[in-house]
Design an enzyme around this catalytic site. Sequence first.
Site, PDB file in Angstrom:
ATOM      1  N   ARG A  86      13.145   0.895 -49.650  1.00 47.12           N
ATOM      2  CA  ARG A  86      13.169  -0.575 -49.458  1.00 47.12           C
ATOM      3  C   ARG A  86      13.427  -1.294 -50.785  1.00 47.12           C
ATOM      4  NH1 ARG A  86       7.547  -1.259 -46.974  1.00 47.12           N
ATOM      5  NH2 ARG A  86       7.922  -3.489 -47.027  1.00 47.12           N
ATOM      6  N   ARG A 124       1.689  -0.183 -41.886  1.00 44.02           N
ATOM      7  CA  ARG A 124       3.064  -0.105 -41.417  1.00 44.02           C
ATOM      8  C   ARG A 124       3.685   1.239 -41.775  1.00 44.02           C
ATOM      9  NH1 ARG A 124       5.787  -5.755 -43.265  1.00 44.02           N
ATOM     10  NH2 ARG A 124       7.439  -4.301 -43.877  1.00 44.02           N
ATOM     11  N   LYS A 169       5.605 -12.724 -49.551  1.00 43.23           N
ATOM     12  CA  LYS A 169       6.308 -13.708 -48.727  1.00 43.23           C
ATOM     13  C   LYS A 169       5.480 -14.064 -47.494  1.00 43.23           C
ATOM     14  CE  LYS A 169       9.904 -10.998 -48.090  1.00 43.23           C
ATOM     15  NZ  LYS A 169       9.441  -9.797 -48.822  1.00 43.23           N
ATOM     16  N   ARG A 204      -1.790  -2.064 -48.292  1.00 44.01           N
ATOM     17  CA  ARG A 204      -1.686  -3.162 -47.317  1.00 44.01           C
ATOM     18  C   ARG A 204      -1.986  -2.716 -45.887  1.00 44.01           C
ATOM     19  NH1 ARG A 204       3.788  -6.369 -46.300  1.00 44.01           N
ATOM     20  NH2 ARG A 204       4.535  -4.236 -46.010  1.00 44.01           N
ATOM     21  N   ARG A 207      18.857 -11.709 -46.060  1.00 40.50           N
ATOM     22  CA  ARG A 207      18.759 -10.704 -47.116  1.00 40.50           C
ATOM     23  C   ARG A 207      20.035  -9.924 -47.352  1.00 40.50           C
ATOM     24  NH1 ARG A 207      13.219  -8.737 -45.105  1.00 40.50           N
ATOM     25  NH2 ARG A 207      13.231  -6.697 -45.979  1.00 40.50           N
TER      26      ARG A 207
END
Length: 208
Positions: A165, A154, A13, A125, A88
């Site tokens: 998640r 993160r 996203k 990431r 969400r």
Amino acid sequence: MLVVLLGAPGAGKGTQADILTERNGLTHVSSGDLLRMHRQQKTELGQLAQSYMDRGDLVPDDVVIRMVLDKLSEETDGPGVVLDGFPRTAPQAKALDEALGGSGIDVVLHVKVPEDELVRRLSNRYICRGCSRPYTAESMGKACESCGGELYQREDDMPEAVRNRLQVYANQTYPLIDYYEGKGKLVEVNGLQDVDAVTADVMEALAH
Ligand code: AP5
Ligand code: MG
């Protein structure tokens, strides 16, 4: 124009939203980036959000709705907004519809990626501390190409938080796909392709 990007953690996203900003001039409004900014600035909201985010749980609806709707109300000039990570939950989707009144959402893009690939991407990431642009591990140690900021991993990309998640997405966010399909707003995009091919599909969806 208001484009909503809906997709699981790691679906791409943020990557596609940054491209839409560069190419179409849309303002990228990411609820996750706004929350991380509050955390960096140690605001009251940032302190409240911290434990939810690190576990991979959603921050309470009332707080997130207020934060995002405030931001949207500032974005009245320009070609439009790409919303990344909001709504969400069902209450968030309803609050957005109410706030938009008649003008509404133009399109909701559901970026679909299988779970094993999501896990692979998130463990690989790095993101920029300055502007939140996502990178892969190959860029580790380099500076951000957009703003020169430092790249970091993160907290919620650690395996346990990632598992949570994905569960939270399945339980609380996935039902929004039916909600927007029912409103005739949903377009599916195959997020398993390379970044350029995903962008081509996104552009095609926006052209209709
Ligand atoms: P948020 O920041 O929104 O995280 P997320 O939804 O989990 O999504 P990600 O940012 O992890 O993934 P992405 O889809 O943006 O993928 P990216 O482009 O980086 O939310 C974080 C937390 O904040 C939540 O858990 C919650 O606590 C809170 N929060 C946020 N919004 C909230 C809300 N509305 N309500 C309540 N709480 C909220 O790509 C991932 C990686 O893959 C990158 O390395 C990228 O380079 C790579 N990549 C991208 N596209 C491709 C491709 N096509 N092929 C190969 N690699 C790719
Ligand atoms: Mg993101």
